[in-house]
Design an enzyme around this catalytic site. Structure first.
Site, PDB file in Angstrom:
ATOM      1  CB  SER A  56      -1.012   0.051   1.034  1.00  0.00           C
ATOM      2  OG  SER A  56      -2.009   1.088   1.006  1.00  0.00           O
ATOM      3  CG  ASP A 178      -6.782  -2.831  -3.805  1.00  0.00           C
ATOM      4  OD1 ASP A 178      -7.622  -2.170  -3.087  1.00  0.00           O
ATOM      5  OD2 ASP A 178      -5.583  -2.981  -3.547  1.00  0.00           O
ATOM      6  CG  HIS A 207      -5.798  -2.341   0.197  1.00  0.00           C
ATOM      7  ND1 HIS A 207      -4.837  -1.929  -0.925  1.00  0.00           N
ATOM      8  CD2 HIS A 207      -5.243  -1.859   1.191  1.00  0.00           C
ATOM      9  CE1 HIS A 207      -4.020  -1.296  -0.639  1.00  0.00           C
ATOM     10  NE2 HIS A 207      -4.136  -0.892   0.564  1.00  0.00           N
TER      11      HIS A 207
END
Length: 227
Positions: A56, A178, A207
């Site tokens: 991320s 995601d 995610h």
């Protein structure tokens, strides 16, 4: 870390400033400083021939580090659900996110963890209350201003120039479901920029791949490392 450590690798993770057990500094909550902090850790430990892995915002941190400080100490890189080259989501979305963060941070954490972060808002999702609780606990360990500033860091930074500099193998792991970091805005664009990139798409993946698809992520990391 346990999986790779049991396969004989030295595995190191640091708490980003303002997160975990690191100092909750008022300043420096931006991608450039995150990258500088990572560089400081690597230099302090005298690490060489390393493989950097970032999830991320961490993927952006790794990419900015490599684009700024070079790849002389890095053999390969892995980006998981990464925000690179840029999120491409309207800033109005993140303005609302910031407002909700200030207004009721606990509720935002709960809604985010119960919904898009793990993909628990989808039909027939295998919801884990343990993962939701862990997410919230990690959030509450972080400083208030540190997470607030981090929203700007991950939503408004462009990593295209950094990615063009990378001359090492880069593996991208990304879920095609995601909801937080849309694959069309990020991974599918990133693979077109990288000189030595490989993209593996997780069908139906949310995610939080390192949690929801831990076994597959572990194996993909090991395979990439051993190539």
């Amino acid at each position: 870390m346990l999986f790779l450590g049991k396969h004989g690798y030295r595995v190191i993770a640091h708490d980003r400033r303002g997160h975990g057990h690191s100092t909750q500094s008022w300043s420096g909550n931006d991608i450039n400083t995150y990258a500088a902090d990572l560089n400081a850790v690597i230099n302090h430990l005298n690490l060489k021939n390393i493989i950097t892995v970032g999830h991320s915002t961490g993927g952006g941190e790794v990419t900015r580090f490599l684009g700024t400080y070079g790849t002389s100490k890095v053999a390969k890189a892995v980006l998981i659900g990464s925000i690179t080259p840029s999120l491409g989501i309207p800033l109005s979305v993140w303005d609302t996110f910031r407002t909700n963060y200030i207004t009721n941070r606990p509720q935002l954490f709960l809604d985010f963890a119960s919904g898009p972060f793990f993909g628990f808002d989808r039909p027939r999702a295998n919801v884990s209350q343990g993962l939701i609780q862990e997410f919230m606990e990690q959030g509450f360990k972080a400083g208030f201003v540190n997470l607030y500033d981090c929203i700007t860091a991950f939503s408004e930074t462009d990593f295209t120039a950094d990615m063009k500099k990378l001359n090492i193998p880069v593996l991208i792991l990304h879920g095609d479901a995601d909801e937080v970091v849309p694959i069309d805005n990020t991974a599918r664009k990133a693979i077109q920029i990288l000189k030595h990139g490989a993209l593996k798409i997780y069908p139906g993946g949310a995610h939080a791949l390192p949690q929801t698809n831990a076994n597959q992520v572990n194996q993909d990391l090991l395979d990439f490392i051993q190539k």
